[in-house]
Write a protein that holds these residues in place. Structure first.
Motif, mmCIF file in Angstrom:
data_model
loop_
_atom_site.group_PDB
_atom_site.id
_atom_site.type_symbol
_atom_site.label_atom_id
_atom_site.label_comp_id
_atom_site.label_asym_id
_atom_site.label_seq_id
_atom_site.Cartn_x
_atom_site.Cartn_y
_atom_site.Cartn_z
ATOM 1 N N GLN A 118 33.558 66.086 -31.666
ATOM 2 C CA GLN A 118 34.764 66.914 -31.645
ATOM 3 C C GLN A 118 35.107 67.408 -33.043
ATOM 4 O O GLN A 118 35.418 68.589 -33.243
ATOM 5 C CB GLN A 118 35.924 66.116 -31.045
ATOM 6 C CG GLN A 118 35.736 65.816 -29.565
ATOM 7 C CD GLN A 118 36.715 64.780 -29.067
ATOM 8 O OE1 GLN A 118 36.821 63.687 -29.621
ATOM 9 N NE2 GLN A 118 37.426 65.110 -28.007
ATOM 10 N N HIS A 149 26.508 65.616 -26.142
ATOM 11 C CA HIS A 149 26.775 66.790 -26.982
ATOM 12 C C HIS A 149 25.690 67.012 -28.040
ATOM 13 O O HIS A 149 25.881 67.826 -28.948
ATOM 14 C CB HIS A 149 28.141 66.640 -27.663
ATOM 15 C CG HIS A 149 29.289 66.616 -26.705
ATOM 16 N ND1 HIS A 149 29.880 67.770 -26.228
ATOM 17 C CD2 HIS A 149 29.929 65.577 -26.100
ATOM 18 C CE1 HIS A 149 30.860 67.444 -25.394
ATOM 19 N NE2 HIS A 149 30.905 66.130 -25.290
ATOM 20 N N ARG A 196 32.585 70.026 -34.132
ATOM 21 C CA ARG A 196 32.852 71.344 -33.551
ATOM 22 C C ARG A 196 33.919 72.085 -34.352
ATOM 23 O O ARG A 196 33.791 73.291 -34.618
ATOM 24 C CB ARG A 196 33.289 71.177 -32.097
ATOM 25 C CG ARG A 196 33.472 72.476 -31.362
ATOM 26 C CD ARG A 196 33.856 72.239 -29.916
ATOM 27 N NE ARG A 196 32.742 71.773 -29.112
ATOM 28 C CZ ARG A 196 32.847 71.475 -27.811
ATOM 29 N NH1 ARG A 196 34.023 71.542 -27.214
ATOM 30 N NH2 ARG A 196 31.763 71.082 -27.140
#
Length: 210
Positions: free
Chosen positions: A104, A157, A107
């Motif tokens: 996260q 991911h 990103r």
């Protein structure tokens, strides 16, 4: 002045990311790990400015308001974040910088620094990952089960990253990680930046041929 490269390194807990990064720092000069800010309490043996920058909630929230973080998150009532000014200062001084953050945070950083090099470290198998988590000897089976679920979610991911390293054999994984950093330093734009005087001397028409 040379400008460093930002490296993002992510992995599930137990994959060996921190050990790989620590070993890489011993092998390469001009490379630093960004020290995160946090509002959690300092633990025995931790050093402010080395393990984390320990700040109170008010200071952290004022940093959020000023836009001082590349990324931040609240985890179990504590904030964690990566200081934008600190990282930018290191990069401007020619240092390569590693961010050890989750997918996260990665990103968020990639949205702001599209040319950052992102690397995901995977374990060789689920069984190996569970064995590594269990070998710490600090968690019961229920906690290990939860950590495994979190790890599987994190690993889903991996394909958001530019590079993937499988940490099966530590020495091989370390060589792969070092190779990525060295290859980045040899890219044309980095060479022009870092080795400008050498390139000018090699190509100068005024130099005698030896």
């Amino acid at each position: 002045m040379s400008h460093g490269t930002l490296f993002i390194v992510s992995a599930p807990s137990g994959a060996g990311k921190t050990s790989l990064v620590r070993a890489l720092l011993e092998r390469l000069d001009g490379l630093q790990v960004s020290v995160s800010h946090t509002t959690r309490k300092q633990r025995p043996g931790e050093v402010d400015g080395v393990n984390y920058h320990f700040v109170d909630v008010g200071d952290f929230e004022r940093m959020i308001e000023r836009g001082d973080f590349f990324e931040y998150a609240r985890v179990f009532d504590n904030y964690y974040g990566t200081s934008r000014p600190a990282v930018q200062a290191l990069l401007a001084a020619g240092q390569d910088v590693i961010l050890e953050i989750d997918w996260q945070g990665a990103r968020q950083v990639r949205e702001q620094v599209p040319d950052a090099e992102s690397i995901f470290v995977l374990p060789p198998s689920r069984a190996s990952l569970r064995e590594r988590l269990a070998s710490r000897g600090t968690d019961d089976e229920a906690v290990i089960d939860r950590r495994m679920r979190d790890a599987i979610s994190e690993m889903s991911h991996f394909d958001e990253y530019r590079h993937v390293i499988v940490n099966d054999d530590f020495a091989t994984a370390l060589a792969d990680l070092e190779g990525l950093v060295r290859a980045n330093r040899s890219r044309l734009e980095r060479m022009r930046d870092r080795q400008g005087p050498l390139l000018e001397a090699l190509l100068s028409r005024n130099e005698g041929v030896e």
